[in-house]
Design a protein around this motif. Sequence first.
Motif, short mmCIF file in Angstrom:
data_model
loop_
_atom_site.label_atom_id
_atom_site.label_comp_id
_atom_site.label_asym_id
_atom_site.label_seq_id
_atom_site.Cartn_x
_atom_site.Cartn_y
_atom_site.Cartn_z
N THR A 1 0.71 -1.19 0.05
CA THR A 1 0.02 -0.01 0.02
C THR A 1 0.87 1.00 0.07
O THR A 1 0.58 2.06 -0.63
CB THR A 1 -0.87 0.00 1.35
OG1 THR A 1 -1.75 -1.23 1.05
CG2 THR A 1 -1.72 1.29 1.20
N ASP B 1 -5.75 -1.80 -4.82
CA ASP B 1 -5.13 -2.13 -3.82
C ASP B 1 -5.82 -3.35 -3.27
O ASP B 1 -6.76 -3.02 -2.51
CB ASP B 1 -4.79 -1.18 -3.08
CG ASP B 1 -3.68 -1.29 -1.79
OD1 ASP B 1 -3.37 -2.48 -1.76
OD2 ASP B 1 -3.59 -0.53 -0.85
N GLU B 2 -5.40 -4.53 -3.46
CA GLU B 2 -6.09 -5.58 -2.80
C GLU B 2 -7.68 -5.63 -3.21
O GLU B 2 -8.47 -5.55 -2.30
CB GLU B 2 -5.85 -5.68 -1.33
CG GLU B 2 -4.38 -6.00 -0.87
CD GLU B 2 -4.13 -6.61 0.42
OE1 GLU B 2 -5.08 -7.14 0.92
OE2 GLU B 2 -3.07 -6.39 0.88
N GLN C 1 -8.19 -0.48 -0.69
CA GLN C 1 -8.79 -1.63 0.11
C GLN C 1 -9.76 -1.23 0.56
O GLN C 1 -10.74 -2.23 0.88
CB GLN C 1 -7.50 -1.77 1.22
CG GLN C 1 -6.87 -3.01 1.10
CD GLN C 1 -5.55 -3.16 1.95
OE1 GLN C 1 -4.88 -2.01 2.24
NE2 GLN C 1 -5.54 -4.14 2.80
MG MG Z 1 -1.96 -2.78 1.87
#
Ligand code: MG
Length: 304
Positions: free
Chosen positions: A46, A162-163, A86
Amino acid sequence: MTNDPAVRIRGLRKAYGDLVVLDGLDLDAHAGEVLALLGPNGAGKTTTVRILSTLVAPDSGSASVAGHDVVREAPAVRAAISLTGQYAAVDELLTGEENMRLMARLAHVPRAQVRDRAAALLEAFDLVDAARRPVRTYSGGMRRRLDLAVGLVGRPRVVFLDEPTTGLDPRSRGEVWDMVRTVVAAGATVLLTTQYLDEAERLADRVAVIDHGTVIAQGTTTELKRTIGTAHVELVLADGTTERVPTDGSVPDVRRILDDVERRDLLVAAWQVREPTLDDVFLTLTGRPTAPGAPALATAQETR
Ligand SMILES: [Mg+2]
Ligand SMILES: Nc1ncnc2c1ncn2[C@@H]1O[C@H](COP(=O)(O)OP(=O)(O)OP(=O)(O)O)[C@@H](O)[C@H]1O
């Protein structure tokens, strides 16, 4: 579009107090590819994405996105990217369509094009029926889809995810994977972070494995798997010992292995076919398991 990398990172460093998060990171994402940044909790994924999207300044080193330096040319970088985090950034109280229009305005989409672009994206991301409902009524998967769709309205050249599937159920994960392919088909370069090897395998042209803020391996998932070995049948024997037999995972091959077990009269307490996971990658590359307290990793293969 030139042959310049869409993302270029050289010697990137970032620390928070005594905690060194990025420790000389080098990485390129080529134009039009999906690059997965694979690493356990706290690896610095991140942080890398936040630096590339100009939200955090690096301590030293350099990074450019779409040819623009993230520090000296931050506005140009922001104009070229979309960031899906996220945690979804859409407004809960607005409808899907309203979120889309709002983002179009923020991204300076020409007024005459807003309606068409919004409609096309809602269609591509299967949100037409939900478009007039407030986002707070959406399921988790629908939110991620809207989040992705909204990020594309400004036609970004580089998309950061991000994820994108962490915390989603298997069906929603599959839906998001399809959507990522839609993003790629639209011509964007995608930099995706994930803790799941299977996710990287399904989506990415290349994978960079990151640990303690440096890239410890990179290549295609096939190349990575060659270093870490393939799937295997794991046999837990009645005396408590474990045997691992490499397999290509096909029914005939697994049958062959089990037949062999019977021929040898082994007493098997439990068995399973295990695909390599991020844990296996780490164990092989670093000689140690992923960071303690990273519970999500081992479940990747169960959620497909
Ligand atoms: Mg992360
Ligand atoms: N603003 C901050 N202040 C202090 N420490 C931070 C800050 N942001 C991140 N960290 C720490 O830096 C390390 C790397 O964090 P980062 O969020 O980049 O990891 P990650 O690879 O994205 O992990 P995860 O898989 O859990 O999302 C972690 O130990 C985190 O606690």
